[in-house]
Structure formats: C-alpha cells, structure tokens
Design a protein around this motif. Structure first.
Motif, PDB file in Angstrom:
ATOM      1  N   ASN A   1       0.808  -1.222   0.000  1.00  4.97           N
ATOM      2  CA  ASN A   1       0.000   0.000   0.000  1.00  4.97           C
ATOM      3  C   ASN A   1       0.842   1.273   0.000  1.00  4.97           C
ATOM      4  N   GLY A   2       2.167   1.131  -0.104  1.00 10.30           N
ATOM      5  CA  GLY A   2       3.037   2.299  -0.125  1.00 10.30           C
ATOM      6  C   GLY A   2       3.388   2.836   1.243  1.00 10.30           C
ATOM      7  N   ASN A   3       3.066   2.099   2.290  1.00  7.51           N
ATOM      8  CA  ASN A   3       3.412   2.507   3.649  1.00  7.51           C
ATOM      9  C   ASN A   3       4.771   1.930   4.035  1.00  7.51           C
ATOM     10  N   ILE A   4       5.447   2.574   4.954  1.00  8.39           N
ATOM     11  CA  ILE A   4       6.755   2.110   5.391  1.00  8.39           C
ATOM     12  C   ILE A   4       6.605   0.795   6.151  1.00  8.39           C
ATOM     13  N   ALA A   5       7.259  -0.251   5.650  1.00  2.74           N
ATOM     14  CA  ALA A   5       7.277  -1.546   6.329  1.00  2.74           C
ATOM     15  C   ALA A   5       8.522  -1.652   7.207  1.00  2.74           C
ATOM     16  N   ASP A   6       9.624  -1.075   6.726  1.00  2.00           N
ATOM     17  CA  ASP A   6      10.876  -1.091   7.465  1.00  2.00           C
ATOM     18  C   ASP A   6      11.768   0.009   6.891  1.00  2.00           C
ATOM     19  N   TYR A   7      12.690   0.522   7.717  1.00  2.00           N
ATOM     20  CA  TYR A   7      13.626   1.527   7.222  1.00  2.00           C
ATOM     21  C   TYR A   7      14.910   1.496   8.022  1.00  2.00           C
ATOM     22  N   ASP A   8      15.964   2.003   7.398  1.00  2.00           N
ATOM     23  CA  ASP A   8      17.294   2.093   7.975  1.00  2.00           C
ATOM     24  C   ASP A   8      17.592   3.577   8.156  1.00  2.00           C
ATOM     25  N   ILE A   9      17.540   4.066   9.390  1.00  2.00           N
ATOM     26  CA  ILE A   9      17.726   5.498   9.643  1.00  2.00           C
ATOM     27  C   ILE A   9      19.137   5.941   9.269  1.00  2.00           C
ATOM     28  N   GLU A  10      20.125   5.068   9.433  1.00  2.00           N
ATOM     29  CA  GLU A  10      21.495   5.453   9.068  1.00  2.00           C
ATOM     30  C   GLU A  10      21.598   5.729   7.568  1.00  2.00           C
ATOM     31  N   ALA A  11      21.047   4.865   6.746  1.00  2.00           N
ATOM     32  CA  ALA A  11      21.081   5.070   5.290  1.00  2.00           C
ATOM     33  C   ALA A  11      20.366   6.369   4.920  1.00  2.00           C
ATOM     34  N   GLN A  12      19.234   6.639   5.574  1.00  2.00           N
ATOM     35  CA  GLN A  12      18.506   7.872   5.277  1.00  2.00           C
ATOM     36  C   GLN A  12      19.291   9.099   5.712  1.00  2.00           C
ATOM     37  N   CYS A  13      19.897   9.063   6.894  1.00  2.87           N
ATOM     38  CA  CYS A  13      20.687  10.206   7.375  1.00  2.87           C
ATOM     39  C   CYS A  13      21.828  10.516   6.408  1.00  2.87           C
ATOM     40  N   ARG A  14      22.575   9.493   6.039  1.00  6.50           N
ATOM     41  CA  ARG A  14      23.718   9.712   5.137  1.00  6.50           C
ATOM     42  C   ARG A  14      23.257  10.299   3.800  1.00  6.50           C
ATOM     43  N   SER A  15      22.145   9.826   3.289  1.00  3.23           N
ATOM     44  CA  SER A  15      21.623  10.327   2.023  1.00  3.23           C
ATOM     45  C   SER A  15      21.148  11.777   2.143  1.00  3.23           C
ATOM     46  N   VAL A  16      20.469  12.103   3.250  1.00  2.00           N
ATOM     47  CA  VAL A  16      20.024  13.488   3.481  1.00  2.00           C
ATOM     48  C   VAL A  16      21.234  14.419   3.551  1.00  2.00           C
ATOM     49  N   PHE A  17      22.244  14.028   4.328  1.00  2.00           N
ATOM     50  CA  PHE A  17      23.426  14.883   4.464  1.00  2.00           C
ATOM     51  C   PHE A  17      24.106  15.079   3.111  1.00  2.00           C
ATOM     52  N   ASN A  18      24.173  14.038   2.295  1.00  2.00           N
ATOM     53  CA  ASN A  18      24.760  14.172   0.957  1.00  2.00           C
ATOM     54  C   ASN A  18      23.939  15.126   0.097  1.00  2.00           C
ATOM     55  N   ASN A  19      22.613  15.025   0.155  1.00  2.00           N
ATOM     56  CA  ASN A  19      21.759  15.918  -0.634  1.00  2.00           C
ATOM     57  C   ASN A  19      21.924  17.369  -0.198  1.00  2.00           C
ATOM     58  N   VAL A  20      22.010  17.608   1.108  1.00  2.00           N
ATOM     59  CA  VAL A  20      22.238  18.975   1.599  1.00  2.00           C
ATOM     60  C   VAL A  20      23.556  19.499   1.044  1.00  2.00           C
ATOM     61  N   ARG A  21      24.598  18.679   1.093  1.00  2.00           N
ATOM     62  CA  ARG A  21      25.913  19.096   0.579  1.00  2.00           C
ATOM     63  C   ARG A  21      25.826  19.449  -0.912  1.00  2.00           C
ATOM     64  N   TYR A  22      25.140  18.617  -1.709  1.00  2.00           N
ATOM     65  CA  TYR A  22      24.983  18.921  -3.142  1.00  2.00           C
ATOM     66  C   TYR A  22      24.348  20.291  -3.343  1.00  2.00           C
ATOM     67  N   ILE A  23      23.274  20.551  -2.646  1.00  2.00           N
ATOM     68  CA  ILE A  23      22.552  21.817  -2.817  1.00  2.00           C
ATOM     69  C   ILE A  23      23.427  22.989  -2.401  1.00  2.00           C
ATOM     70  N   LEU A  24      24.099  22.870  -1.271  1.00  2.00           N
ATOM     71  CA  LEU A  24      24.977  23.949  -0.815  1.00  2.00           C
ATOM     72  C   LEU A  24      26.061  24.250  -1.843  1.00  2.00           C
ATOM     73  N   GLU A  25      26.743  23.216  -2.295  1.00  2.00           N
ATOM     74  CA  GLU A  25      27.866  23.419  -3.215  1.00  2.00           C
ATOM     75  C   GLU A  25      27.415  23.988  -4.555  1.00  2.00           C
ATOM     76  N   GLU A  26      26.252  23.561  -5.024  1.00  2.00           N
ATOM     77  CA  GLU A  26      25.762  24.084  -6.300  1.00  2.00           C
ATOM     78  C   GLU A  26      25.134  25.465  -6.160  1.00  2.00           C
ATOM     79  N   SER A  27      24.999  25.941  -4.929  1.00  2.00           N
ATOM     80  CA  SER A  27      24.435  27.267  -4.665  1.00  2.00           C
ATOM     81  C   SER A  27      25.514  28.245  -4.211  1.00  2.00           C
ATOM     82  N   ASP A  28      26.771  27.925  -4.475  1.00  2.00           N
ATOM     83  CA  ASP A  28      27.911  28.764  -4.096  1.00  2.00           C
ATOM     84  C   ASP A  28      28.047  28.930  -2.585  1.00  2.00           C
ATOM     85  N   SER A  29      27.730  27.872  -1.857  1.00  2.00           N
ATOM     86  CA  SER A  29      27.952  27.849  -0.413  1.00  2.00           C
ATOM     87  C   SER A  29      28.744  26.579  -0.124  1.00  2.00           C
TER      88      SER A  29
END
Length: 154
Positions: free
Chosen positions: A53-81
């Motif tokens: 049904n598209g609901n979360i059955a299980d998740y790995d918070i470490e994998a999500q944290c690392r991915s979020v931090f990487n996405n933040v870094r991408y946005i910062l660097e591409e925004s001249d920060s």
C-alpha cells in the motif's frame, strides 16, 4: 547584489516533491527547502522498504541520514555555499525514540568541524515515506568559488 531572492536548483539532488526550489538566496544567506533522502532520478528511498500500500514496512535510519546529508551538501555546493557555511539546521524525525541516537551519532560525524545551531523535532509524518528531513540556513559569498569558501564570522 540585488535584494531580490535568487533561486537555486541542484543538478545532483533529487527534484523537489512540490512547487518550490532547492534553495533561495536573500542577501548573504541561503535558505534550503526541506531536504529528504531520495536520490536524483529515483523514487526509491535509501534504506526504506514499502508494503503493497506504499506505507513504510521497514527503514534504515542510518542510510537515510547519510543520504540526506549528501543531498544537503549537493545543494549547498551548487548554490555557491558549502557544508562549513551552515549556520542553522532544523531536523525533523518521525520516530525520535528509536532514531535519535543513531541520527545524533551520524550528525556528530558529519558536523565534527562545523557545528551550526540545531533543533530536532519529532513530527507525525513527512510528505513522502521518509523518516528524516533537514531544513537548513547557510551563509553564501558572491565573490568566492565554492571550494574557496571559509566560514563567515558572525
């Protein structure tokens, strides 16, 4: 520099899930929209298993944290920060009790050299089936290349 907000969209971070930019610059500040763990070009969420049904059955918070931090870094660097120019981070967790210790450990790893102000809030859910989202503010320099940025004095 005009006071008119400048829009930034990353070529490396996943597309926003709504009608908003990855970031907006106002003066020497860069405001990031909420950033989740999805990866560009995929609807799959790192570390997340969905049920039929598209609901979360299980998740790995470490994998999500690392991915979020990487996405933040991408946005910062591409925004001249840069990562070092983050001054304020608001973190939204959907399960503080189970996820805070892991998230806090990873946060300490990623923010060992730069320690922005931080607020962590537990919320009921996020717009997509994710367990973490970051909302960030950074300084930005118009006269420097991203790799040459130094933390701004306040």
């Amino acid at each position: 520099m005009s006071d008119h907000p400048q829009r930034f969209d990353s070529n490396k971070a996943p597309a926003p899930v709504g009608l908003y930019p990855h970031a907006r610059r106002v003066g020497d500040l860069l405001f990031l929209s909420g950033v989740g763990p999805r990866q560009k070009g995929s609807k799959a969420i790192p570390g997340v298993t969905l049920d039929d049904n598209g609901n979360i059955a299980d998740y790995d918070i470490e994998a999500q944290c690392r991915s979020v931090f990487n996405n933040v870094r991408y946005i910062l660097e591409e925004s001249d920060s840069s990562w070092e120019q983050l001054v304020d981070v608001t973190v939204f967790l959907t399960n503080m009790k189970d996820d805070f210790a892991t998230y806090n450990k990873l946060y300490a790893e990623y923010f060992a050299d730069n320690q922005p102000c931080r607020t962590t809030v537990e919320i009921n859910c996020l717009p997509t089936p994710i367990a973490i989202e970051l909302k960030c503010i950074a300084t930005i320099n118009s006269d420097a290349k991203p790799s040459a940025h130094k933390p701004s004095s306040l």
